[in-house]
Design an enzyme around this catalytic site. Structure first.
Site, mmCIF file in Angstrom:
data_model
loop_
_atom_site.group_PDB
_atom_site.id
_atom_site.type_symbol
_atom_site.label_atom_id
_atom_site.label_comp_id
_atom_site.label_asym_id
_atom_site.label_seq_id
_atom_site.Cartn_x
_atom_site.Cartn_y
_atom_site.Cartn_z
ATOM 1 N N PHE A 1 25.413 -14.745 -0.841
ATOM 2 C CA PHE A 1 26.133 -15.886 -1.397
ATOM 3 C C PHE A 1 26.852 -16.660 -0.311
ATOM 4 O O PHE A 1 27.447 -16.074 0.585
ATOM 5 C CB PHE A 1 27.192 -15.421 -2.404
ATOM 6 C CG PHE A 1 26.627 -14.807 -3.626
ATOM 7 C CD1 PHE A 1 26.318 -15.583 -4.729
ATOM 8 C CD2 PHE A 1 26.400 -13.447 -3.692
ATOM 9 C CE1 PHE A 1 25.790 -15.027 -5.869
ATOM 10 C CE2 PHE A 1 25.871 -12.870 -4.832
ATOM 11 C CZ PHE A 1 25.566 -13.664 -5.915
ATOM 12 N N ASP A 2 26.819 -17.958 -0.438
ATOM 13 C CA ASP A 2 27.727 -18.798 0.316
ATOM 14 C C ASP A 2 29.093 -18.649 -0.370
ATOM 15 O O ASP A 2 29.147 -18.391 -1.573
ATOM 16 C CB ASP A 2 27.226 -20.241 0.246
ATOM 17 C CG ASP A 2 28.206 -21.205 0.862
ATOM 18 O OD1 ASP A 2 28.741 -20.879 1.924
ATOM 19 O OD2 ASP A 2 28.425 -22.273 0.265
#
Lengths: 631, 75
Positions: free
Chosen positions: A310-311
């Site tokens: 995930f960013d």
């Protein structure tokens, strides 16, 4: 005549069925051989008509369709006097076709909800100023369209007059209506809840964002994985091959009944329709739940993923930092803010007002957070503003010197922080806050802790992903490690890495793939194109913009985190469903072939029955996907 | 060159697609490589040279192989 027969297929089927019933009564109750034969011959002729027409139409364009096989088989049966067989085969074939049509329509209705939102007509302004309602396909770029309460907006464009409340959930997934007035942008497919707008069309039809979403889903439903393309090719040769084999069997054994039974058994049904039906239902389910999967290939890759990356900002966090803490430092010579309210001085102290005036001119996320925090404070027009790269802002207003920036920036500008402010800075930083300090005429007056918020439901979402089979969950961020650690504590991540530039994130993903992981990258679709492209599957979360649609494999229509486990679970379930359908199809062929070789009960009629039943079985199995939900 | 989309009645068998594709290609002026039949959405899409043919001609060709055309849009 031809089209009359094709249009009345249901009626012909019913007549055929009635004649078969009458024939059975004649044979077993009345013991009348001529009546029985007449009824079955009539049923055969009526039943074969539509099939024969379709067969001829196919042959005319040089396609050897299933209708051709069935027509030949029925003729063969007729020639050898098996009228009962020919009647029952045509009847079953017609009934099967109609049930398949009905059930397939049900499957397709899954994305009907989406395409129903497509506007059909638009009121376009003509040269004389009147509005004329035309089909939406006739709207051109530059046209002015009028939209009234309850209408779907027909184009992407800019509001030229009027005001209104627009429900944009078709595009953004956001259910709360948005105010629109002159200059606002408006999107096709969104609904004007209240008001009246005229809009200048900038893009129309399939070029609008909504049009692209619909096209994406439609193409995805038709897309084929490598295996499916193989099955398709196989089916193209399969039908002619069956014809050749039947002819050979007939010539060698001199048994017409065996040859025509072969023809019916050879109808490729479940094999060619099973996998597309699963794909169609799976992608339809996704579209209905705000998960746009770009195709069968993506479904396969997503289903086998074991690592989610995930960013941080904008993905697991809201991406909209908020002021969490305010510290004030007042001169003993000035009044405290509380006391100021009772005097003639304005309620918010000068430092705050100046600050809002300065920050209102900045695009920095922290500045925006502060402006949002003080949205009830009118911003004075501050003119002399200069941005100091990498530090803060210097401004002059009403003869006062204003400095806004990090505490370190203030110090380099010669401001003495003092022990209290220094202690506050350390404390706020230990909470994971970013700091904004304000000095007026060389003295520190305000300090803010600003922090982004986690999206709701992250911890649950990650737990669900793990339950469904994800083994590694990683967060990557450009923020400092300490802020990342504080933000992600308690989420149960395997790793959270801070201080990463976009290309370092991409390199990290390449490394994971080199280690043999199957990686899904989840980002906001704007800043992370390299990572989205490098991962096995790129998921753009929380916006249905053109950029996200173009660069990612899966688009989540809004930022509801629960869509992610749904997408993953759905991909797994869809792939399983496809395998089940392949098993049903191959099992049916095996059953029929062994029946033909080992037993004598396998007649043409039984073969047709098993064939139609297997087709129906794979369609119904595929339809189960429409109801899939993550528990 | 223009692009046309024809909406068809529900397609039930993949061999329908072959027939429809072949019918559309048989019309001179239709770009053979662009003919795409969507099984999932019962649509056929193709590009054609509007100097040589029009969408109605193609629609008629598809109807003669047994598939009623419910709607036509040209862009």
């Amino acid at each position: 005549m031809q089209s009359f027969i094709l249009r009345h297929k249901p009626q012909l089927t019913i007549i055929g069925g009635a004649l078969i019933a009458a024939g059975l009564v004649a044979r077993f109750a009345l013991h009348s051989q001529p009546a029985y034969a007449t009824a079955f011959i009539a049923a055969s002729v009526i039943g074969v008509l539509p099939i024969l027409i379709q067969a001829v139409q196919a042959l005319r364009v040089r396609v050897l369709s299933i209708d051709v096989l069935v027509s030949i088989a029925v003729f063969g049966a007729f020639l050898i006097g098996s009228w009962d067989e020919s009647a029952i085969v045509t009847f079953l074939f017609l009934v099967g076709g109609q049930i398949e049509r009905y059930t397939l329509n049900q499957t397709r209705s899954a994305i009907g909800a989406l395409t129903d939102m497509a506007p059909q007509s638009a009121a376009v302004r003509r040269a004389d100023g009147t509005f004329e309602t035309v089909p939406v396909d006739d709207v051109r770029v530059g046209d002015i369209v009028k939209v009234t309460t309850g209408d779907r907006i027909p184009v992407d464009g800019v509001v030229t007059s009027g005001t209104g409340l627009v429900n944009e959930s078709a595009i953004t997934g956001e259910p709360i209506p948005v105010d629109k007035s002159k200059g606002s942008s408006a999107s096709a497919g969104t609904l004007l809840d209240d008001g009246m707008l005229t809009i200048r069309a900038d893009t129309v039809g399939e070029d609008t964002t909504f049009g692209k979403i619909v096209e994406l889903v439609e193409n995805a439903q038709d897309s084929k994985s490598k295996e499916e393309r193989f099955i398709d090719r196989f089916a193209t040769y399969y039908t002619p091959a069956v014809l050749v084999i039947a002819v050979i069997v007939g010539l060698v054994t001199r048994r017409v009944d065996l040859a025509i039974t072969m023809l019916v058994l050879g109808c490729p049904g479940a094999l060619v329709i099973g996998v597309p039906v699963s794909n169609m239902a799976g992608i339809g389910n996704g579209a209905r739940h705000g998960v746009l999967i770009k195709g069968s290939e993506v479904t396969h890759r997503l289903s086998s993923a074991d690592t989610f990356v995930f960013d941080k900002t904008g993905t697991i966090t809201v991406g909209m930092p908020q002021v969490t803490d305010v510290r004030r430092y007042d001169d003993s010579s000035t009044l405290a803010p509380d006391a100021a309210a009772t005097s003639s001085a304005p309620a918010p102290d000068d430092a705050t007002r100046y600050l809002v005036g300065v920050e209102a001119q900045s695009q920095h996320p922290l500045a925006k957070a502060i402006v949002r925090h003080f949205d009830d404070v009118p911003a004075p027009q501050v003119d002399e503003v200069s941005v100091v790269t990498g530090g803060g802002i210097r401004a002059v207003h009403d003869g006062h010197r204003i400095l806004v920036g990090s505490p370190r920036f203030l110090e380099t500008e010669g401001v003495e922080l003092g022990s209290t402010a220094r202690a506050d800075a350390a404390e706020l930083e230990s909470h994971g806050d970013s700091l904004v300090a304000v000095a007026l005429d060389g003295r520190i007056r305000l300090m803010f802790g600003v922090r982004d918020r986690l999206r709701p439901g992250i911890a649950d979402g990650i737990r669900n992903l793990r339950r469904l089979g994800v083994r590694n969950v990683v967060v990557l961020s450009g923020d400092n490690q300490r802020a990342v650690d504080l933000m992600t504590a308690g989420l149960g991540l395997d790793r959270a890495v801070g201080g990463m530039l976009p290309d370092e994130k991409a390199a990290y993903i390449s490394r994971l793939r080199d280690e043999g992981r199957r990686v899904v990258f989840v980002g906001d679709g704007i800043n992370d194109s390299p990572s989205l492209a490098l991962a096995d599957v790129g998921i753009a979360m929380g916006n249905g913009t053109d950029v996200a649609i173009d660069t990612s494999d899966v688009v989540l229509a809004d930022s509801d985190f629960s869509r992610l486990p749904h997408a993953y679970g759905l991909a797994k379930r869809t792939v399983r469903n496809m395998r089940e359908n392949i098993a049903i199809a191959v099992g049916t062929v095996a059953l029929l072939l062994s029946g033909l070789v080992l037993t004598s009960w396998l007649t043409m009629a039984v073969g047709m029955f098993v064939h139609e039943a297997s087709v129906l079985a794979v369609i119904l199995n595929g339809m189960r996907l429409l109801r899939y939900r993550v528990k | 060159m223009k692009t046309a989309t024809l909406k068809l009645d529900t397609l039930t068998c993949p061999s329908c697609m072959l027939k429809i594709e072949a019918a559309a290609r048989s019309v001179p002026g239709v770009d053979d490589d662009t003919v795409h039949v969507s099984f999932a959405n019962s649509k056929v899409k193709f590009r054609f040279d509007d100097a040589r043919t029009d969408a109605q001609t193609v629609a008629k060709a598809i109807e003669t192989v047994g598939y009623p055309v419910l709607g036509t849009s040209v862009a």
